[in-house]
Write a protein that holds these residues in place. Structure first.
Motif, PDB file in Angstrom:
ATOM      1  N   ALA A 361       0.813  -1.214   0.000  1.00  0.00           N
ATOM      2  CA  ALA A 361       0.000   0.000   0.000  1.00  0.00           C
ATOM      3  C   ALA A 361       0.847   1.264   0.000  1.00  0.00           C
ATOM      4  CB  ALA A 361      -0.947  -0.002   1.197  1.00  0.00           C
ATOM      5  N   TRP A 362       2.079   1.185   0.496  1.00  0.00           N
ATOM      6  CA  TRP A 362       2.948   2.361   0.575  1.00  0.00           C
ATOM      7  C   TRP A 362       3.781   2.561  -0.687  1.00  0.00           C
ATOM      8  CZ3 TRP A 362       4.098   5.808   4.778  1.00  0.00           C
ATOM      9  CH2 TRP A 362       3.244   5.656   5.873  1.00  0.00           C
ATOM     10  N   ARG A 363       3.747   1.613  -1.608  1.00  0.00           N
ATOM     11  CA  ARG A 363       4.557   1.749  -2.822  1.00  0.00           C
ATOM     12  C   ARG A 363       3.972   2.831  -3.725  1.00  0.00           C
ATOM     13  NH1 ARG A 363       5.392  -4.700  -4.375  1.00  0.00           N
ATOM     14  NH2 ARG A 363       6.476  -5.286  -2.453  1.00  0.00           N
ATOM     15  N   ASP A 364       4.862   3.579  -4.346  1.00  0.00           N
ATOM     16  CA  ASP A 364       4.485   4.642  -5.285  1.00  0.00           C
ATOM     17  C   ASP A 364       3.629   5.715  -4.621  1.00  0.00           C
ATOM     18  OD1 ASP A 364       5.804   3.180  -7.280  1.00  0.00           O
ATOM     19  OD2 ASP A 364       3.976   2.081  -7.775  1.00  0.00           O
ATOM     20  N   GLN A 365       3.738   5.864  -3.289  1.00  0.00           N
ATOM     21  CA  GLN A 365       3.021   6.901  -2.560  1.00  0.00           C
ATOM     22  C   GLN A 365       4.000   7.983  -2.115  1.00  0.00           C
ATOM     23  OE1 GLN A 365      -0.302   7.077  -2.145  1.00  0.00           O
ATOM     24  NE2 GLN A 365      -0.580   5.147  -3.253  1.00  0.00           N
ATOM     25  N   PRO A 366       3.533   9.241  -2.003  1.00  0.00           N
ATOM     26  CA  PRO A 366       4.430  10.308  -1.526  1.00  0.00           C
ATOM     27  C   PRO A 366       4.991   9.967  -0.144  1.00  0.00           C
ATOM     28  CG  PRO A 366       2.393  11.228  -2.406  1.00  0.00           C
ATOM     29  CD  PRO A 366       2.193   9.744  -2.338  1.00  0.00           C
ATOM     30  N   SER A 367       6.269  10.192   0.024  1.00  0.00           N
ATOM     31  CA  SER A 367       6.927   9.858   1.293  1.00  0.00           C
ATOM     32  C   SER A 367       6.488  10.825   2.385  1.00  0.00           C
ATOM     33  CB  SER A 367       8.447   9.904   1.134  1.00  0.00           C
ATOM     34  OG  SER A 367       8.870  11.200   0.753  1.00  0.00           O
ATOM     35  N   LEU A 368       6.363  10.307   3.594  1.00  0.00           N
ATOM     36  CA  LEU A 368       6.029  11.101   4.773  1.00  0.00           C
ATOM     37  C   LEU A 368       7.210  11.052   5.725  1.00  0.00           C
ATOM     38  CD1 LEU A 368       2.341   9.926   5.417  1.00  0.00           C
ATOM     39  CD2 LEU A 368       3.114  11.949   4.174  1.00  0.00           C
ATOM     40  N   ASP A 369       7.710  12.210   6.086  1.00  0.00           N
ATOM     41  CA  ASP A 369       8.890  12.296   6.950  1.00  0.00           C
ATOM     42  C   ASP A 369       8.491  12.876   8.303  1.00  0.00           C
ATOM     43  OD1 ASP A 369      10.531  11.377   4.869  1.00  0.00           O
ATOM     44  OD2 ASP A 369      10.736  13.409   4.057  1.00  0.00           O
ATOM     45  N   ILE A 370       9.132  12.372   9.338  1.00  0.00           N
ATOM     46  CA  ILE A 370       8.934  12.904  10.687  1.00  0.00           C
ATOM     47  C   ILE A 370       9.914  14.045  10.910  1.00  0.00           C
ATOM     48  CG2 ILE A 370       9.110  12.378  13.143  1.00  0.00           C
ATOM     49  CD1 ILE A 370       8.121   9.618  12.598  1.00  0.00           C
ATOM     50  N   VAL A 371       9.371  15.226  11.190  1.00  0.00           N
ATOM     51  CA  VAL A 371      10.185  16.414  11.447  1.00  0.00           C
ATOM     52  C   VAL A 371       9.755  16.964  12.802  1.00  0.00           C
ATOM     53  CG1 VAL A 371      10.918  18.664  10.622  1.00  0.00           C
ATOM     54  CG2 VAL A 371      10.308  16.876   8.969  1.00  0.00           C
ATOM     55  N   VAL A 372      10.526  16.673  13.833  1.00  0.00           N
ATOM     56  CA  VAL A 372      10.195  17.057  15.200  1.00  0.00           C
ATOM     57  C   VAL A 372      11.319  17.908  15.755  1.00  0.00           C
ATOM     58  CG1 VAL A 372       9.676  16.229  17.534  1.00  0.00           C
ATOM     59  CG2 VAL A 372       8.818  14.987  15.541  1.00  0.00           C
ATOM     60  N   ASP A 373      10.957  19.030  16.340  1.00  0.00           N
ATOM     61  CA  ASP A 373      11.934  19.905  16.971  1.00  0.00           C
ATOM     62  C   ASP A 373      12.632  19.169  18.116  1.00  0.00           C
ATOM     63  OD1 ASP A 373      12.604  22.181  19.147  1.00  0.00           O
ATOM     64  OD2 ASP A 373      12.624  23.079  17.146  1.00  0.00           O
ATOM     65  N   ARG A 374      13.920  19.425  18.258  1.00  0.00           N
ATOM     66  CA  ARG A 374      14.697  18.723  19.257  1.00  0.00           C
ATOM     67  C   ARG A 374      14.153  18.966  20.663  1.00  0.00           C
ATOM     68  NH1 ARG A 374      17.256  14.324  19.211  1.00  0.00           N
ATOM     69  NH2 ARG A 374      18.064  14.978  17.157  1.00  0.00           N
ATOM     70  N   ARG A 375      13.698  20.172  20.941  1.00  0.00           N
ATOM     71  CA  ARG A 375      13.148  20.466  22.271  1.00  0.00           C
ATOM     72  C   ARG A 375      11.901  19.638  22.540  1.00  0.00           C
ATOM     73  NH1 ARG A 375      12.375  26.695  21.372  1.00  0.00           N
ATOM     74  NH2 ARG A 375      11.896  25.802  19.317  1.00  0.00           N
ATOM     75  N   VAL A 376      11.096  19.425  21.520  1.00  0.00           N
ATOM     76  CA  VAL A 376       9.889  18.618  21.684  1.00  0.00           C
ATOM     77  C   VAL A 376      10.247  17.150  21.813  1.00  0.00           C
ATOM     78  CG1 VAL A 376       7.706  17.962  20.613  1.00  0.00           C
ATOM     79  CG2 VAL A 376       8.515  20.314  20.423  1.00  0.00           C
ATOM     80  N   ALA A 377      11.204  16.669  21.022  1.00  0.00           N
ATOM     81  CA  ALA A 377      11.599  15.265  21.091  1.00  0.00           C
ATOM     82  C   ALA A 377      12.151  14.897  22.463  1.00  0.00           C
ATOM     83  CB  ALA A 377      12.634  14.967  20.007  1.00  0.00           C
ATOM     84  N   ASP A 378      12.789  15.850  23.139  1.00  0.00           N
ATOM     85  CA  ASP A 378      13.379  15.563  24.447  1.00  0.00           C
ATOM     86  C   ASP A 378      12.336  15.422  25.546  1.00  0.00           C
ATOM     87  OD1 ASP A 378      15.874  15.606  23.310  1.00  0.00           O
ATOM     88  OD2 ASP A 378      16.296  17.690  23.835  1.00  0.00           O
ATOM     89  N   CYS A 379      11.141  16.010  25.349  1.00  0.00           N
ATOM     90  CA  CYS A 379      10.136  15.962  26.404  1.00  0.00           C
ATOM     91  C   CYS A 379       8.846  15.254  25.971  1.00  0.00           C
ATOM     92  CB  CYS A 379       9.798  17.376  26.892  1.00  0.00           C
ATOM     93  SG  CYS A 379       9.034  18.439  25.636  1.00  0.00           S
ATOM     94  N   LEU A 380       8.773  14.780  24.717  1.00  0.00           N
ATOM     95  CA  LEU A 380       7.556  14.139  24.237  1.00  0.00           C
ATOM     96  C   LEU A 380       7.336  12.816  24.950  1.00  0.00           C
ATOM     97  CD1 LEU A 380       5.208  14.135  22.180  1.00  0.00           C
ATOM     98  CD2 LEU A 380       6.727  12.879  20.628  1.00  0.00           C
ATOM     99  N   GLN A 381       6.115  12.610  25.410  1.00  0.00           N
ATOM    100  CA  GLN A 381       5.746  11.370  26.065  1.00  0.00           C
ATOM    101  C   GLN A 381       4.919  10.510  25.112  1.00  0.00           C
ATOM    102  OE1 GLN A 381       3.837  12.281  29.858  1.00  0.00           O
ATOM    103  NE2 GLN A 381       5.792  12.006  30.894  1.00  0.00           N
ATOM    104  N   ILE A 382       5.122   9.212  25.198  1.00  0.00           N
ATOM    105  CA  ILE A 382       4.399   8.266  24.363  1.00  0.00           C
ATOM    106  C   ILE A 382       3.880   7.134  25.248  1.00  0.00           C
ATOM    107  CG2 ILE A 382       5.818   8.771  22.330  1.00  0.00           C
ATOM    108  CD1 ILE A 382       7.266   6.106  22.840  1.00  0.00           C
ATOM    109  N   TYR A 383       2.950   6.382  24.707  1.00  0.00           N
ATOM    110  CA  TYR A 383       2.500   5.153  25.363  1.00  0.00           C
ATOM    111  C   TYR A 383       3.311   3.993  24.794  1.00  0.00           C
ATOM    112  CZ  TYR A 383      -1.546   7.482  27.453  1.00  0.00           C
ATOM    113  OH  TYR A 383      -2.357   8.300  28.196  1.00  0.00           O
ATOM    114  N   ASP A 384       3.801   3.162  25.668  1.00  0.00           N
ATOM    115  CA  ASP A 384       4.649   2.041  25.247  1.00  0.00           C
ATOM    116  C   ASP A 384       3.762   0.925  24.713  1.00  0.00           C
ATOM    117  OD1 ASP A 384       6.710   0.360  24.777  1.00  0.00           O
ATOM    118  OD2 ASP A 384       7.216  -0.020  26.876  1.00  0.00           O
TER     119      ASP A 384
END
Length: 395
Positions: A361-384
């Motif tokens: 399903a992802w073939r020949d589709q526009p690529s999606l890139d993750i662009v996260v500010d470093r300050r946000v990446a250092d404090c972002l919380q996720i569910y494991d």
């Protein structure tokens, strides 16, 4: 006698057919029963969260579920079925309140319809920016921003009234307006992203909402249908260039001289094309402090499309227990707040759900890139959601 009995026996082909049919039916029924049993097990584990007590002044947890259009699809039907089959039963068993947003934006170009990405990104960023603006408005020294907020709320309420009037055809009463308007959740709703494409847009939206400019434009008034139906003769008559534009409301003040108190007093007489806009400057009050960001949870959705995925889809039809184990387990981690933790840097954020990009399903589709500010990446919380850290089932 034996010869007569032998003539009544089915032939080799009939025997092979009925044996195969009986085997497939047996395997299918076993798959349904085993899948239901495993789903019930996760629901029982989630039900313990529903029995937990909270304080009388505490706000019950609520999550915001975002569902974007899966790759190679033109709608959210499959993603919605995925949500209803594997995730919703676990949330319901755990008494986890939720708000779901299905983002389906398409456009047609040269007769070809295609999906427009970025809807989840925009919604998440706008929600966090609005929280940052309200935090600035709460400061005692920012009386100007509070006045602008009052004017902004008045404009939004007027637009809601106009939208409802355009739908109903008559002037709505106060009871209809109250039903039309949703009550805002007083806390911070964590985000649940279903699928890799939704996860990418969600984390990018969190990053942009936390660091981008807060300046916003006063929204224009929604034109009423009665204003749109003006006679063609009136619309086609040009006005003299020397004649100044006259508005019946108080918005004829230029945008650079407009103040929060100069909102319209008779907004029903102002058409959408006659309005001037104003940019509310929040940035000069912003001290760039980080607000409380929502935690983000990833729940997978392996969308199987194309002829190459037919064998896997047939296998899933007779062996769906593996999908129940994977997706219901991920949903269970969201039910328990104890599984929330800080992300281990950009590497973990980028790796979440990356195996979905290997699907056809992802073939020949526009690529999606993750662009996260470093300050946000250092404090972002996720569910494991990649591990099973929820409380086990009590025996």
């Amino acid at each position: 006698m034996f010869a007569k009995f032998r003539q009544k026996l089915p032939g080799p082909k009939a025997t092979a057919f009925w044996t195969t049919a009986a085997t497939l039916v047996t395997v299918y029924r076993y798959n349904k029963q085993e899948s239901a049993r495993r789903l019930d097990e996760y629901k029982q584990r989630a039900s313990h969260a529903a029995l937990e007590t909270i304080g009388s002044l505490d706000t019950p947890r609520k999550v915001h579920v975002y569902v974007a259009v899966p790759m190679s699809e033109l709608g959210t039907r499959r993603a919605r079925q995925h949500w209803e089959k594997y995730i919703l039963p676990v949330f319901a068993a755990g008494a986890l309140d939720y708000e779901i947003t299905l983002v389906n934006e398409t456009e047609t170009e040269n007769g070809i319809e295609r999906v427009v990405r970025g809807g989840v990104h925009r919604l998440v960023a706008d929600e966090i920016k609005d929280r940052r603006r309200r935090q600035l408005e709460s400061d005692t020294d920012n009386e100007e921003l509070r006045l602008w907020r009052a004017a902004l709320d008045e404009r939004k309420a007027e637009n809601e009234r106009r939208e409802l009037k355009n739908k109903l055809g008559v002037e709505p009463g106060m009871s209809a307006l109250e039903l039309w308007k949703e009550k805002e959740y007083p806390g911070v709703m964590d985000i649940v992203a279903i699928g890799r494409e939704t996860w990418i847009e969600a984390v990018n939206g969190v990053s942009d909402g936390a660091v981008e400019s807060l300046n916003m434009e006063m929204p224009p008034l929604v034109p009423l249908d009665s204003e749109k139906s003006s006679t063609p003769e009136q619309a086609s008559q040009p006005e003299p260039a020397s004649k100044p534009e006259q508005n019946s409301g108080s918005e004829q003040t230029p945008a650079t001289e407009q103040s929060p108190g100069s909102e319209q007093t008779n907004s029903n007489q102002i058409s959408g094309s006659d309005q001037t806009t104003h940019m509310i400057d929040y940035d000069r009050f912003d001290n760039h402090s980080m607000v409380a960001l929502p935690a983000v949870a990833y729940i997978g959705h392996k969308n199987l499309t194309g002829w190459a995925s037919v064998p896997q889809r047939i296998y899933n039809f007779f062996h769906d227990q593996q999908n129940v184990n994977e997706y219901a387990r991920q949903a269970l981690q969201v039910v328990y707040e104890t599984t929330r933790r800080r992300a281990h840097g950009m590497e973990e954020i980028e790796a979440m759900g990356r195996e979905e990009e290997e699907l056809e399903a992802w073939r020949d589709q526009p690529s999606l890139d993750i662009v996260v500010d470093r300050r946000v990446a250092d404090c972002l919380q996720i569910y494991d959601t990649q591990n099973d850290n929820a409380p086990p089932l009590e025996t």
